[in-house]
Design a protein around this motif. Structure first.
Motif, PDB file in Angstrom:
ATOM      1  N   LEU A   1     -22.093 -19.212  18.885  1.00 38.97           N
ATOM      2  CA  LEU A   1     -21.038 -19.779  19.724  1.00 38.97           C
ATOM      3  C   LEU A   1     -19.836 -20.182  18.882  1.00 38.97           C
ATOM      4  CD1 LEU A   1     -23.147 -22.243  21.896  1.00 38.97           C
ATOM      5  CD2 LEU A   1     -22.312 -19.987  22.571  1.00 38.97           C
ATOM      6  N   LYS A   2     -18.672 -20.016  19.447  1.00 38.44           N
ATOM      7  CA  LYS A   2     -17.470 -20.555  18.809  1.00 38.44           C
ATOM      8  C   LYS A   2     -17.506 -22.066  18.976  1.00 38.44           C
ATOM      9  CE  LYS A   2     -12.388 -20.225  19.057  1.00 38.44           C
ATOM     10  NZ  LYS A   2     -12.176 -21.425  18.395  1.00 38.44           N
ATOM     11  N   ASP A   3     -17.356 -22.806  17.882  1.00 38.20           N
ATOM     12  CA  ASP A   3     -17.371 -24.267  17.877  1.00 38.20           C
ATOM     13  C   ASP A   3     -18.667 -24.842  18.450  1.00 38.20           C
ATOM     14  OD1 ASP A   3     -14.757 -24.425  16.746  1.00 38.20           O
ATOM     15  OD2 ASP A   3     -13.929 -23.980  18.726  1.00 38.20           O
ATOM     16  N   GLY A   4     -19.780 -24.181  18.142  1.00 35.99           N
ATOM     17  CA  GLY A   4     -21.085 -24.648  18.607  1.00 35.99           C
ATOM     18  C   GLY A   4     -21.558 -25.869  17.833  1.00 35.99           C
ATOM     19  N   VAL A   5     -22.250 -26.746  18.544  1.00 32.89           N
ATOM     20  CA  VAL A   5     -22.835 -27.950  17.961  1.00 32.89           C
ATOM     21  C   VAL A   5     -24.241 -28.100  18.534  1.00 32.89           C
ATOM     22  CG1 VAL A   5     -22.711 -30.488  17.872  1.00 32.89           C
ATOM     23  CG2 VAL A   5     -20.626 -29.137  17.633  1.00 32.89           C
ATOM     24  N   LEU A   6     -25.190 -28.422  17.675  1.00 32.07           N
ATOM     25  CA  LEU A   6     -26.559 -28.668  18.097  1.00 32.07           C
ATOM     26  C   LEU A   6     -26.737 -30.165  18.330  1.00 32.07           C
ATOM     27  CD1 LEU A   6     -29.474 -27.750  18.584  1.00 32.07           C
ATOM     28  CD2 LEU A   6     -29.843 -27.914  16.101  1.00 32.07           C
ATOM     29  N   ILE A   7     -27.209 -30.527  19.507  1.00 30.90           N
ATOM     30  CA  ILE A   7     -27.495 -31.928  19.823  1.00 30.90           C
ATOM     31  C   ILE A   7     -29.012 -32.072  19.917  1.00 30.90           C
ATOM     32  CG2 ILE A   7     -27.220 -33.821  21.468  1.00 30.90           C
ATOM     33  CD1 ILE A   7     -24.556 -32.591  22.312  1.00 30.90           C
TER      34      ILE A   7
ATOM     35  N   GLU B   1     -35.864 -32.004   4.770  1.00 38.53           N
ATOM     36  CA  GLU B   1     -36.472 -30.673   4.681  1.00 38.53           C
ATOM     37  C   GLU B   1     -35.501 -29.558   5.075  1.00 38.53           C
ATOM     38  OE1 GLU B   1     -39.177 -27.949   3.674  1.00 38.53           O
ATOM     39  OE2 GLU B   1     -39.540 -30.096   3.411  1.00 38.53           O
ATOM     40  N   ILE B   2     -34.667 -29.794   6.085  1.00 37.54           N
ATOM     41  CA  ILE B   2     -33.792 -28.729   6.593  1.00 37.54           C
ATOM     42  C   ILE B   2     -32.382 -28.780   6.022  1.00 37.54           C
ATOM     43  CG2 ILE B   2     -35.073 -28.563   8.766  1.00 37.54           C
ATOM     44  CD1 ILE B   2     -32.667 -30.046  10.104  1.00 37.54           C
ATOM     45  N   TYR B   3     -32.049 -29.828   5.305  1.00 36.90           N
ATOM     46  CA  TYR B   3     -30.652 -30.082   4.915  1.00 36.90           C
ATOM     47  C   TYR B   3     -29.974 -28.869   4.287  1.00 36.90           C
ATOM     48  CZ  TYR B   3     -26.517 -32.409   3.182  1.00 36.90           C
ATOM     49  OH  TYR B   3     -25.215 -32.753   2.944  1.00 36.90           O
ATOM     50  N   THR B   4     -30.609 -28.229   3.357  1.00 33.96           N
ATOM     51  CA  THR B   4     -29.962 -27.105   2.665  1.00 33.96           C
ATOM     52  C   THR B   4     -29.841 -25.872   3.550  1.00 33.96           C
ATOM     53  OG1 THR B   4     -32.061 -26.346   1.730  1.00 33.96           O
ATOM     54  CG2 THR B   4     -30.734 -27.879   0.386  1.00 33.96           C
ATOM     55  N   LYS B   5     -30.525 -25.856   4.691  1.00 34.11           N
ATOM     56  CA  LYS B   5     -30.494 -24.705   5.592  1.00 34.11           C
ATOM     57  C   LYS B   5     -29.582 -24.923   6.800  1.00 34.11           C
ATOM     58  CE  LYS B   5     -35.204 -23.881   4.213  1.00 34.11           C
ATOM     59  NZ  LYS B   5     -36.529 -24.370   4.488  1.00 34.11           N
ATOM     60  N   VAL B   6     -28.992 -26.104   6.892  1.00 35.51           N
ATOM     61  CA  VAL B   6     -28.122 -26.414   8.023  1.00 35.51           C
ATOM     62  C   VAL B   6     -26.810 -25.656   7.881  1.00 35.51           C
ATOM     63  CG1 VAL B   6     -26.782 -28.253   9.137  1.00 35.51           C
ATOM     64  CG2 VAL B   6     -29.160 -28.660   8.498  1.00 35.51           C
ATOM     65  N   GLU B   7     -26.440 -24.925   8.944  1.00 32.72           N
ATOM     66  CA  GLU B   7     -25.215 -24.132   8.925  1.00 32.72           C
ATOM     67  C   GLU B   7     -24.292 -24.466  10.089  1.00 32.72           C
ATOM     68  OE1 GLU B   7     -26.078 -19.924   8.539  1.00 32.72           O
ATOM     69  OE2 GLU B   7     -27.906 -20.389   7.426  1.00 32.72           O
ATOM     70  N   VAL B   8     -24.688 -25.406  10.943  1.00 34.07           N
ATOM     71  CA  VAL B   8     -23.880 -25.785  12.100  1.00 34.07           C
ATOM     72  C   VAL B   8     -23.808 -27.306  12.163  1.00 34.07           C
ATOM     73  CG1 VAL B   8     -24.556 -23.719  13.400  1.00 34.07           C
ATOM     74  CG2 VAL B   8     -25.834 -25.848  13.724  1.00 34.07           C
ATOM     75  N   PRO B   9     -22.784 -27.836  12.818  1.00 34.89           N
ATOM     76  CA  PRO B   9     -22.766 -29.290  13.021  1.00 34.89           C
ATOM     77  C   PRO B   9     -23.936 -29.714  13.912  1.00 34.89           C
ATOM     78  CG  PRO B   9     -20.604 -28.337  13.451  1.00 34.89           C
ATOM     79  CD  PRO B   9     -21.566 -27.196  13.308  1.00 34.89           C
ATOM     80  N   ILE B  10     -24.511 -30.852  13.572  1.00 36.66           N
ATOM     81  CA  ILE B  10     -25.644 -31.387  14.331  1.00 36.66           C
ATOM     82  C   ILE B  10     -25.349 -32.832  14.710  1.00 36.66           C
ATOM     83  CG2 ILE B  10     -28.093 -32.039  14.224  1.00 36.66           C
ATOM     84  CD1 ILE B  10     -28.547 -29.699  12.326  1.00 36.66           C
ATOM     85  N   ILE B  11     -25.636 -33.155  15.977  1.00 37.96           N
ATOM     86  CA  ILE B  11     -25.598 -34.535  16.457  1.00 37.96           C
ATOM     87  C   ILE B  11     -27.050 -34.930  16.731  1.00 37.96           C
ATOM     88  CG2 ILE B  11     -24.898 -36.118  18.300  1.00 37.96           C
ATOM     89  CD1 ILE B  11     -22.474 -34.281  18.786  1.00 37.96           C
ATOM     90  N   VAL B  12     -27.481 -36.024  16.133  1.00 37.12           N
ATOM     91  CA  VAL B  12     -28.834 -36.535  16.340  1.00 37.12           C
ATOM     92  C   VAL B  12     -28.715 -37.811  17.170  1.00 37.12           C
ATOM     93  CG1 VAL B  12     -30.931 -37.376  15.218  1.00 37.12           C
ATOM     94  CG2 VAL B  12     -29.564 -35.577  14.121  1.00 37.12           C
ATOM     95  N   MET B  13     -29.328 -37.801  18.345  1.00 36.31           N
ATOM     96  CA  MET B  13     -29.342 -38.982  19.207  1.00 36.31           C
ATOM     97  C   MET B  13     -30.473 -39.874  18.697  1.00 36.31           C
ATOM     98  SD  MET B  13     -26.857 -37.989  20.905  1.00 36.31           S
ATOM     99  CE  MET B  13     -26.499 -38.682  22.484  1.00 36.31           C
ATOM    100  N   TYR B  14     -30.116 -40.953  17.974  1.00 37.82           N
ATOM    101  CA  TYR B  14     -31.061 -41.712  17.152  1.00 37.82           C
ATOM    102  C   TYR B  14     -31.380 -43.084  17.727  1.00 37.82           C
ATOM    103  CZ  TYR B  14     -33.186 -43.411  12.819  1.00 37.82           C
ATOM    104  OH  TYR B  14     -34.043 -43.902  11.879  1.00 37.82           O
TER     105      TYR B  14
END
Length: 188
Positions: free
Chosen positions: A124-130, A149-162
């Motif tokens: 997606l253009k300007d995709g974000v994972l929530i 564990e996943i940090y080095t493999k992250v390629e998209v912006p992520i929002i974590v609802m914490y």
């Protein structure tokens, strides 16, 4: 600051050009909120926050960790076999429960689900994972080790609802786990 304002601030942060940031080179943002606001956050996400994100030019894709775990445990052969053996004994049941969590962690079910969903977001253009429903991973894990564990493999912006608390630069998952300062993310 109320949670609606922090969510819009988080979105504004995502759409701004990035300079070097103390939180690292990955765009992982946590929207923190008290555990008593879990239902409120879910309602706000479904009733307006996703639309606000789209209005700001963000294409959000939601991943529920509750759904990931539910799907895994429904299909997990180990759960079926172990659960049948432990039904009559409370100690056996506790041991089985702990074993199920270890099985889930060893197979990196949550990490793989996040990285798999990332592939959809990348298209997606300007995709974000929530990522939602973090409370579902208790007592198996906290999110900090998953992020590590996943940090080095992250390629998209992520929002974590914490669901938890901010304590300085540390996070306190669900408000009762010990403070964890190992997150490389931006906290709102």
């Amino acid at each position: 600051m109320n949670i609606d304002k922090r969510f819009t601030d988080l979105l504004d942060y995502l759409v701004q050009p990035k300079a070097h940031d103390h939180s690292g080179d990955k765009t992982i943002c946590y929207l923190t909120f008290p555990t008593e606001k879990i239902q409120h956050v879910k309602r706000k996400l479904n009733e307006g926050w996703l639309d606000i994100a789209k209005h700001k030019g963000i294409n959000p894709i939601v991943l529920s960790l509750h759904e990931v775990l539910k799907d895994f445990f429904i299909e997990d052969d180990y759960r079926i076999t172990a659960g049948e053996d432990a039904v009559e004994d409370e100690e056996e049941m506790k041991e089985t429960y702990n074993s199920l969590g270890e099985n889930m962690k060893q197979r990196q079910v949550l990490e793989n689900a996040i990285l798999d969903k990332q592939e959809n977001v990348k298209s997606l253009k300007d995709g974000v994972l929530i990522i939602t429903d973090l409370e579902a991973i208790h007592p198996y894990s906290r999110f900090g080790p998953i992020e590590q564990e996943i940090y080095t493999k992250v390629e998209v912006p992520i929002i974590v609802m914490y669901p938890g608390e901010i304590s300085g630069s540390a996070l306190k998952y669900l408000g009762f786990y010990p403070e964890d300062g190992n997150y490389r993310s931006k906290h709102f």
